[in-house]
Design a protein around this motif. Structure first.
Motif, PDB file in Angstrom:
ATOM      1  N   CYS A 183      26.560 -34.230 -27.019  1.00 37.06           N
ATOM      2  CA  CYS A 183      26.123 -34.353 -25.621  1.00 37.06           C
ATOM      3  C   CYS A 183      26.541 -35.704 -25.062  1.00 37.06           C
ATOM      4  O   CYS A 183      26.339 -36.739 -25.719  1.00 37.06           O
ATOM      5  CB  CYS A 183      24.603 -34.198 -25.559  1.00 37.06           C
TER       6      CYS A 183
ATOM      7  N   VAL B 249      32.629 -31.358 -11.048  1.00 36.25           N
ATOM      8  CA  VAL B 249      32.329 -31.665 -12.450  1.00 36.25           C
ATOM      9  C   VAL B 249      31.628 -30.477 -13.103  1.00 36.25           C
ATOM     10  O   VAL B 249      31.945 -30.080 -14.230  1.00 36.25           O
ATOM     11  CB  VAL B 249      31.473 -32.942 -12.557  1.00 36.25           C
ATOM     12  N   CYS B 250      30.647 -29.900 -12.388  1.00 34.37           N
ATOM     13  CA  CYS B 250      29.923 -28.740 -12.928  1.00 34.37           C
ATOM     14  C   CYS B 250      30.860 -27.554 -13.130  1.00 34.37           C
ATOM     15  O   CYS B 250      30.784 -26.851 -14.144  1.00 34.37           O
ATOM     16  CB  CYS B 250      28.780 -28.351 -11.993  1.00 34.37           C
TER      17      CYS B 250
ATOM     18  N   SER C 173      33.108 -28.234 -16.090  1.00 31.98           N
ATOM     19  CA  SER C 173      32.311 -28.104 -17.313  1.00 31.98           C
ATOM     20  C   SER C 173      32.097 -26.639 -17.652  1.00 31.98           C
ATOM     21  O   SER C 173      32.225 -26.221 -18.816  1.00 31.98           O
ATOM     22  CB  SER C 173      30.971 -28.816 -17.143  1.00 31.98           C
TER      23      SER C 173
ATOM     24  N   THR D 232      25.526 -28.313 -18.442  1.00 34.37           N
ATOM     25  CA  THR D 232      25.326 -29.485 -17.589  1.00 34.37           C
ATOM     26  C   THR D 232      23.838 -29.714 -17.358  1.00 34.37           C
ATOM     27  O   THR D 232      23.112 -28.793 -16.975  1.00 34.37           O
ATOM     28  CB  THR D 232      26.039 -29.302 -16.234  1.00 34.37           C
TER      29      THR D 232
ATOM     30  N   VAL E  92      27.752 -30.515 -24.171  1.00 29.02           N
ATOM     31  CA  VAL E  92      26.767 -30.754 -23.114  1.00 29.02           C
ATOM     32  C   VAL E  92      27.123 -32.053 -22.408  1.00 29.02           C
ATOM     33  O   VAL E  92      27.525 -33.020 -23.054  1.00 29.02           O
ATOM     34  CB  VAL E  92      25.329 -30.888 -23.696  1.00 29.02           C
ATOM     35  N   VAL E  93      26.981 -32.082 -21.068  1.00 23.27           N
ATOM     36  CA  VAL E  93      27.080 -33.341 -20.333  1.00 23.27           C
ATOM     37  C   VAL E  93      25.831 -33.513 -19.482  1.00 23.27           C
ATOM     38  O   VAL E  93      25.298 -32.545 -18.934  1.00 23.27           O
ATOM     39  CB  VAL E  93      28.336 -33.424 -19.431  1.00 23.27           C
ATOM     40  N   LYS E  94      25.355 -34.741 -19.406  1.00 25.33           N
ATOM     41  CA  LYS E  94      24.244 -35.077 -18.532  1.00 25.33           C
ATOM     42  C   LYS E  94      24.792 -35.872 -17.352  1.00 25.33           C
ATOM     43  O   LYS E  94      25.510 -36.868 -17.550  1.00 25.33           O
ATOM     44  CB  LYS E  94      23.200 -35.909 -19.280  1.00 25.33           C
ATOM     45  N   ILE E  95      24.461 -35.451 -16.143  1.00 24.41           N
ATOM     46  CA  ILE E  95      24.924 -36.136 -14.948  1.00 24.41           C
ATOM     47  C   ILE E  95      23.897 -37.196 -14.570  1.00 24.41           C
ATOM     48  O   ILE E  95      22.702 -36.900 -14.440  1.00 24.41           O
ATOM     49  CB  ILE E  95      25.139 -35.154 -13.780  1.00 24.41           C
TER      50      ILE E  95
ATOM     51  N   PHE F  22      24.430 -26.486 -12.078  1.00 25.20           N
ATOM     52  CA  PHE F  22      23.743 -27.096 -13.219  1.00 25.20           C
ATOM     53  C   PHE F  22      23.021 -26.021 -14.027  1.00 25.20           C
ATOM     54  O   PHE F  22      22.406 -25.101 -13.470  1.00 25.20           O
ATOM     55  CB  PHE F  22      22.724 -28.135 -12.744  1.00 25.20           C
ATOM     56  N   THR F  23      23.060 -26.161 -15.343  1.00 24.37           N
ATOM     57  CA  THR F  23      22.378 -25.200 -16.217  1.00 24.37           C
ATOM     58  C   THR F  23      21.012 -25.707 -16.677  1.00 24.37           C
ATOM     59  O   THR F  23      20.120 -24.908 -16.944  1.00 24.37           O
ATOM     60  CB  THR F  23      23.235 -24.902 -17.459  1.00 24.37           C
TER      61      THR F  23
END
Length: 417
Positions: A323, A368-369, A372, A379, A344-347, A398-399
């Motif tokens: 992540c 970005v989303c 991804s 996200t 996984v990415v966190k914004i 976003f998920t």
């Protein structure tokens, strides 16, 4: 900076040498530059320790050729140090600093061969270091300035009245940190929800340090831990404790997909024993490896082929979920995400808070989303604090989300299953 880089407490002989070299300069006009050579030990390792003993006189000789008799160049009390003393009434400090940096940016002859010598400068001027009573104090202050230069990767740093005190506080803080491992640290947990259902699906573990009646947040101590080796044992303790808690929650809830996100710093990622420790912690706790989110910040994304990148590959092979935290608008980071096993990415919250206000930013975050999603990457929107953000975040793609709206960081005892 290694212990040998800082000037030791001057011996009687060194005190006399410093005092004799500065006796003709009135203290209020005294300036000191400490030149730290080969701070990482690169040349010592490549050329041998005998080379280091010849390095200092060679650098001192090159500086004497540059300056003549003024400023005064002295080889100093340590193998890696050269001291330069000057009278600020006769030599402008900025000029001395610039001339030193210019000369040290060029090669130096050592035993008939030319070498580039990595150096850092610490500068202490009596008028700027009001706490310095004599030349000895100024030498110590210049050592403190060199320490700051190395930490900040600056070519040179000027000492201030509190430079030595700040260094002493740093020493005290790291000593206090070392004593606290395994006894005074605890973990708080913040829920992460699935945006489509708003159901809690995981947690991020967050380190806390109890000092008396005060509960310290990571911002208060992680920098000190990161600049020393203490982040490694602290991080190992945190991982073991977090997975132990996750195992309890999975048993209570009957949900073996419940995950725990654990933060890892760049220094931890180059710890050769990290992967084995993670494997051991997973085996001991009994949690599925996929429910262990290995969280690294965007700035710690490393070029392919580096030791840290190799660690991420090994953790991915172990079955962990990689992540990326605090993702900004930099698409350079997205390139690394393609090259590395990111799932996984966190914004970052600074972007999430503005997606409904700044239209260009909304478009960038949406892109970005979308990218991804095309890569199969989840996200997570960080810092969600209000209901009106939720629909906007869903629309952007976003998920997952976390923030005060879904729960503040809290001890494990405050969560029910």
């Amino acid at each position: 900076m290694s212990e040998s880089t800082l000037p030791p407490e001057p011996t009687v002989a060194n005190r006399e040498a410093i005092q004799s070299r500065t006796a003709h300069i009135d203290h209020p006009s005294l300036g000191v530059v400490l030149v730290c050579m080969d701070p990482t030990g690169l040349l010592a390792a490549a050329m041998g320790w005998n080379f280091v003993s010849r390095l200092r006189p060679a650098v001192a000789s090159a500086l004497r050729e540059k300056f003549g008799e003024h400023p005064i160049v002295w080889e100093g009390p340590c193998d890696h140090l050269v001291l330069v003393f000057f009278d600020v009434d006769k030599a402008d400090p900025e000029t001395v600093e610039r001339d030193l940096a210019e000369r040290l940016s060029r090669q130096v002859d050592v035993d008939g061969r030319s070498f580039f010598i990595p150096t850092y400068l610490g500068i202490a001027i009596a008028s700027e270091v009001s706490t310095a009573c004599d030349a000895i104090d100024l030498v110590r202050a210049s050592g403190a300035a060199v320490h700051q230069a190395i930490l900040s990767s600056a070519t040179s740093v000027r000492a201030t009245a509190d430079s030595i005190e700040l260094l002493q506080q740093e020493v005290a803080a790291t000593t206090e940190l070392a004593k606290a491992i395994g006894s005074d640290f605890s973990l708080h947990y913040q829920p992460i929800v699935d945006l489509s259902t708003r159901q809690r699906v995981g947690f991020e573990s967050l380190l806390r340090w109890q000092v008396g009646d005060e509960l310290r947040l990571p911002a208060d101590f992680l920098d000190a831990a990161e600049t020393t080796s203490l982040i490694v044992p602290i991080g190992r303790w945190g991982l073991t404790a977090a997975l132990g808690q996750l195992a309890q929650w999975q048993r209570k809830s009957g949900d073996t997909t419940l995950f725990m996100s654990v933060n890892f710093s760049a220094r931890q990622l180059v710890d050769r024993g990290l992967v084995q420790h993670v494997a051991d912690a997973i085996a001991t706790s009994g949690v599925p490896a996929a429910t262990v989110w290995v969280e690294v910040t965007e700035r710690n994304l490393i070029e392919t082929g580096s030791p840290a990148a190799q660690t991420l590959l090994e953790l991915d092979a172990l079955g962990c979920t990689i992540c990326v935290d605090d993702l900004g608008t930099g698409f350079a980071a997205l390139r690394y995400m393609v090259e590395q096993p990111v799932q996984v990415v966190k914004i970052d919250r600074s972007l999430v808070s503005k997606v409904g206000i700044v239209e260009p930013l909304r478009s960038v975050v949406g892109a970005v989303c979308a990218l991804s999603a095309s890569l199969g990457i989840l996200t997570v929107a960080e810092g969600v604090e209000s209901e009106d953000q939720v629909d906007k975040l869903r629309d952007l793609g976003f998920t997952h989300a976390q923030g005060f709206l879904f729960g503040k960081p809290a001890p494990a005892t405050e969560f029910e299953f």
